[in-house]
Design a protein around this motif. Structure first.
Motif, PDB file in Angstrom:
ATOM      1  N   ASP A  11       5.300   1.118   0.040  1.00 41.01           N
ATOM      2  CA  ASP A  11       5.162   2.236   0.731  1.00 41.01           C
ATOM      3  C   ASP A  11       4.426   3.403   0.241  1.00 41.01           C
ATOM      4  O   ASP A  11       3.210   3.894   0.729  1.00 41.01           O
ATOM      5  CB  ASP A  11       6.353   2.789   1.554  1.00 41.01           C
ATOM      6  CG  ASP A  11       6.924   1.866   2.599  1.00 41.01           C
ATOM      7  OD1 ASP A  11       6.067   0.991   2.928  1.00 41.01           O
ATOM      8  OD2 ASP A  11       7.910   2.013   2.793  1.00 41.01           O
ATOM      9  N   GLN A  12       4.681   3.846  -1.000  1.00 43.24           N
ATOM     10  CA  GLN A  12       3.954   4.650  -1.648  1.00 43.24           C
ATOM     11  C   GLN A  12       2.589   4.517  -2.088  1.00 43.24           C
ATOM     12  O   GLN A  12       1.580   5.312  -1.650  1.00 43.24           O
ATOM     13  CB  GLN A  12       4.864   4.764  -3.020  1.00 43.24           C
ATOM     14  CG  GLN A  12       4.214   6.034  -3.802  1.00 43.24           C
ATOM     15  CD  GLN A  12       5.071   5.968  -5.264  1.00 43.24           C
ATOM     16  OE1 GLN A  12       6.036   5.420  -5.602  1.00 43.24           O
ATOM     17  NE2 GLN A  12       4.248   6.419  -6.450  1.00 43.24           N
ATOM     18  N   GLN A  14       0.679   2.310  -0.221  1.00 40.93           N
ATOM     19  CA  GLN A  14      -0.064   2.414   1.056  1.00 40.93           C
ATOM     20  C   GLN A  14      -0.391   3.574   1.481  1.00 40.93           C
ATOM     21  O   GLN A  14      -1.611   3.873   1.993  1.00 40.93           O
ATOM     22  CB  GLN A  14       1.064   1.478   2.093  1.00 40.93           C
ATOM     23  CG  GLN A  14       0.226   1.462   3.558  1.00 40.93           C
ATOM     24  CD  GLN A  14      -0.978   0.796   3.670  1.00 40.93           C
ATOM     25  OE1 GLN A  14      -0.722  -0.623   3.091  1.00 40.93           O
ATOM     26  NE2 GLN A  14      -1.919   1.015   3.732  1.00 40.93           N
ATOM     27  N   SER A  15       0.545   4.775   1.300  1.00 39.15           N
ATOM     28  CA  SER A  15       0.151   6.084   1.695  1.00 39.15           C
ATOM     29  C   SER A  15      -0.947   6.628   0.919  1.00 39.15           C
ATOM     30  O   SER A  15      -1.875   7.293   1.419  1.00 39.15           O
ATOM     31  CB  SER A  15       1.262   6.803   1.947  1.00 39.15           C
ATOM     32  OG  SER A  15       1.667   7.306   0.656  1.00 39.15           O
ATOM     33  N   ASP A  18      -3.733   5.238   2.330  1.00 42.34           N
ATOM     34  CA  ASP A  18      -4.251   5.748   3.592  1.00 42.34           C
ATOM     35  C   ASP A  18      -5.010   7.304   3.417  1.00 42.34           C
ATOM     36  O   ASP A  18      -5.796   7.743   4.036  1.00 42.34           O
ATOM     37  CB  ASP A  18      -3.061   6.142   4.543  1.00 42.34           C
ATOM     38  CG  ASP A  18      -2.571   4.573   4.913  1.00 42.34           C
ATOM     39  OD1 ASP A  18      -3.148   3.706   4.671  1.00 42.34           O
ATOM     40  OD2 ASP A  18      -1.400   4.499   5.298  1.00 42.34           O
ATOM     41  N   THR A  19      -4.430   8.217   2.351  1.00 48.02           N
ATOM     42  CA  THR A  19      -4.889   9.411   2.226  1.00 48.02           C
ATOM     43  C   THR A  19      -6.108   9.636   1.208  1.00 48.02           C
ATOM     44  O   THR A  19      -6.492  10.625   0.856  1.00 48.02           O
ATOM     45  CB  THR A  19      -3.885  10.296   1.697  1.00 48.02           C
ATOM     46  OG1 THR A  19      -3.170   9.715   0.585  1.00 48.02           O
ATOM     47  CG2 THR A  19      -2.552  10.502   2.508  1.00 48.02           C
ATOM     48  N   ASP A  21      -5.880   8.837  -2.032  1.00 45.86           N
ATOM     49  CA  ASP A  21      -5.655   9.483  -3.336  1.00 45.86           C
ATOM     50  C   ASP A  21      -5.824   8.581  -4.429  1.00 45.86           C
ATOM     51  O   ASP A  21      -5.013   7.963  -4.989  1.00 45.86           O
ATOM     52  CB  ASP A  21      -4.095   9.926  -3.074  1.00 45.86           C
ATOM     53  CG  ASP A  21      -3.415  10.384  -4.415  1.00 45.86           C
ATOM     54  OD1 ASP A  21      -4.296  10.898  -5.218  1.00 45.86           O
ATOM     55  OD2 ASP A  21      -2.279  10.924  -4.203  1.00 45.86           O
ATOM     56  N   SER A  48      -6.862  -2.468   3.270  1.00 45.86           N
ATOM     57  CA  SER A  48      -6.274  -1.630   2.228  1.00 45.86           C
ATOM     58  C   SER A  48      -6.389  -2.469   0.807  1.00 45.86           C
ATOM     59  O   SER A  48      -6.734  -1.681  -0.099  1.00 45.86           O
ATOM     60  CB  SER A  48      -4.583  -1.692   2.324  1.00 45.86           C
ATOM     61  OG  SER A  48      -4.655  -0.958   3.615  1.00 45.86           O
TER      62      SER A  48
END
Lengths: 450, 450
Positions: A11-12, A14-15, A18-19, A21, A48
């Motif tokens: 999840d980390q 993936q986010s 998404d952002t 980073d 992704s």
């Protein structure tokens, strides 16, 4: 110490994707081995995965791509242009590069090869592309250290230095003559210990095990396993050195072969994983289920043909399951033994006659034991009149299934079909059908006077 | 190029043994690899094998003994005195030595260890003997090159020279600190290329994958396969370097595991080969056959309980085989998929609920297809009244067998039983039994008004 992928970590990542980073992603990925990053990409959506892979160093990315699950990789590379794929292919071992390119559409393949900066790599790939799946050539990599027999250890070290980046695991240096014929090898340990001006001719080991490009992969695996080799040189018919096969590729072959055997025995008509879609799973399960159903319906027809016997003694129906399942079980056991022998070619081959004799003796014992157990049940609990019918039929069924279980895999292997099929549901159902036929015929015959 | 054993060659060797023609035997054996000689010994009677082995060089003999089939080796070593065994054990890699000694009676084991000339080897063996089967420690060998991080490449080469005879395949040098804690490694390639006065501290790679002694062997195999390792260092809980596991041993583990899985799925209750004695084969086949028979006799009891239904519609008996075999086949397919997932621990674990939902959806499709095929047969050819009974029962049986095929291996694996058992004859028979019960209950219910 080894990395374990968790839902939270995924999840980390993936986010962060998404952002956008990138800094976090780069830092996180630097701490992982390529094989671990492959595991992460397997779980991500192709978009992704594309994003993450593009951020990485090309050498690391190449190793990751080579490690990816085949279906996953094909889906992922659809999002890449040929110009994006080429830098990764540039950095791969030639055998992995060919594996990846072989799964691409021809146009992409040609484009990528044309775009490769490393022209030696392009030549390697073109050399390897034409080997068909399943032969030694298809597993071989071109990267190896070769040295002319007339040179010195010093020249050899120089050669290793030049090739150091390309050849990941060296193991040994292969010794060739002036026309490239394989003469032998020198282990890396020997090179470390040798004086630098010694001639290769004086220290090399001419006792080298090699394989020809056309040998089946299973044979390569067996030879490497038998002689405990880390790498095996591959030669052409003139014994010229063309490449080598390393043990990690052979380990993969052995694992895949075992998985395929279990899959065939389990009646799955193709590669499938638990997390594939419902349709995919059904598609792989249905063919053998339907084949098995058709076989059982033939058995139904046989049983319907004996309705008058069933009408006279309804208890006859009660023994249909034991006849069917015992036949199936014996068939699987026997064919599994034959499979094992077929896989191990190191021993002497035994004549079919001797094999059958032994198998039938085993069947005689097993048939008598199972027949007497079922006979006792019949006599005491069910229907005393059926004692002889049940006991004799079971003996006959065990003998027959043992015969079929021996002959079928040998026959299949002879005509080039994976003999593991003989342990599958289809053959089991066939045994079932024959068993029931035998049972009712014996019943009809023994109860004729009833 | 590789050796193939023929009947003629074996006869020739046998007659040289019978006439005591040692010169011929020595010349012939010198031309072969140890693994090939192992193949010959496998085929000879123990007395002849004893004679042949005693003629050979101890180093060669040690490798041959290590390669021999386990049963063959135990039979052969019964003819050897402890004093005869010791020189071979002296020359073996410590992991092989322990394997051989572990199969000997305790008295022989102790005597041989006492007689070993190489006292370091004796110490190695005593270190290794206490690891139980199936953990990393049991696969590990003590032979490896270790170097203190404060030394130079030159000292490292000196260490390799001293250990050269003992450590067959070097691959890499392991770097430790003053208390023996593993810090990293230097590949042999790097040592070949490094300047001789460079400090190990400046060139070693601290990114090292290792395992603890207590890790299960399957985990070791998975890690080595995942990271494509040729050897993996083994450490204790303080991360002190104790030994290493080489890839050839892991290849053997993978092969054995696959063989064991296939054997369990095939319903063989122990290791057996086609050329074992009739009694041995029967002993390994009978337990599951009898268990299967008992299950089927329970099915017989169920069927007998529905005699009045069978009396009314004799055609009911005809569908017993399709109910039984479809249930069995679906059970094998489903549990085989779960087995595959259990073996591959790299992905994320899926919740039981999600798994079951997907499996039951697949089962719904498969059950409808098989149910309609059998229903059509029933309607058109057999007994129109049974259409609903057969179609509904098959759907129910497919759903139920899918459920059992998913839950059973997960449950078995949870309580530490090889989950491959769930694909074996016992579970198949259980499915068979449940299926028949469902079939007759549905028949009773749907035909109540008949």
């Amino acid at each position: 110490m080894t990395f374990e992928l968790t839902k939270e970590y995924l999840d980390q990542i993936q986010s962060a994707i998404d952002t956008g980073d990138d800094a976090t992603l780069r830092t996180e990925m630097e701490e992982l081995y390529p094989a671990d990053i492959s595991g992460i990409l397997d779980e991500l959506a192709p978009e992704s995965a594309h994003y993450l892979l593009s951020l990485l160093d090309k050498t690391v990315g190449a190793e990751i791509l080579a490690n990816l699950d085949q279906t996953e990789r094909t889906n992922l590379l659809k999002l890449f242009t040929s110009a994006e794929i080429a830098p990764f292919i540039n950095q791969m071992d030639s055998d992995d590069a060919v594996d990846v390119l072989n799964q691409q559409p021809i146009q992409v393949r040609e484009e990528v090869i044309g775009l490769l900066e490393d022209r030696e790599q392009a030549r390697f790939i073109l050399d390897l592309l034409h080997y068909e799946d399943g032969v030694a050539g298809s597993l071989m990599q071109k990267e190896l250290i070769r040295i002319n027999v007339n040179l010195t250890v010093n020249a050899c070290i120089e050669e290793i230095r030049q090739q150091a980046e390309d050849v990941e695991n060296v193991y040994a240096v292969y010794v060739v003559d002036d026309v490239g014929k394989l003469l032998g090898l020198v282990s890396l340990k020997k090179i470390v210990l040798a004086r630098k001006n010694v001639k290769i001719a004086d220290i090399y080991d001419d006792d080298v095990v090699f394989v020809e490009t056309y040998r089946p992969v299973a044979e390569v695996a067996e030879v490497m396993q038998k002689y405990d080799l880390d790498a095996i040189p591959v030669v052409n018919v003139q014994q010229r050195l063309l490449g080598r096969i390393t043990i990690d590729d052979v380990v993969d072959v052995i694992t895949e072969q075992a998985e395929e055997d279990i899959q065939v025995i389990s009646g799955l008509s193709g590669e499938v994983e638990e997390d594939d879609s419902v349709w995919q799973r059904s598609k792989v399960q249905l063919p053998w289920l339907v084949a098995g159903a058709v076989g059982s319906l033939m058995a139904a027809t046989v049983i319907n043909g004996f309705q008058s016997e069933l009408g006279k003694i309804a208890a006859l129906a009660a023994f249909i399951p034991i006849i069917g399942s015992t036949g199936g079980n014996v068939g699987i056991q026997t064919s599994s033994l034959i499979l094992q022998t077929l896989a191990d070619t190191s021993g002497l081959s035994v004549s079919l006659g001797k094999r059958l004799l032994k198998t039938l003796l085993v069947a005689l014992i097993n048939g008598l034991v199972v027949g007497l157990i079922a006979g006792a049940y019949t006599f005491i609990i069910a229907e005393p009149r059926l004692f002889f019918v049940v006991a004799t039929s079971l003996l006959a069924v065990v003998m027959l299934a043992s015969f079929m279980g021996t002959v079928t895999p040998l026959l299949l292997s002879r005509i080039g079909i994976n003999p593991a099929v003989a342990s599958g549901p289809f053959i089991t159902t066939a045994n079932d059908l024959i068993g029931i036929g035998v049972y009712f015929l014996i019943a009809q015959w023994l109860l004729a006077e009833v």
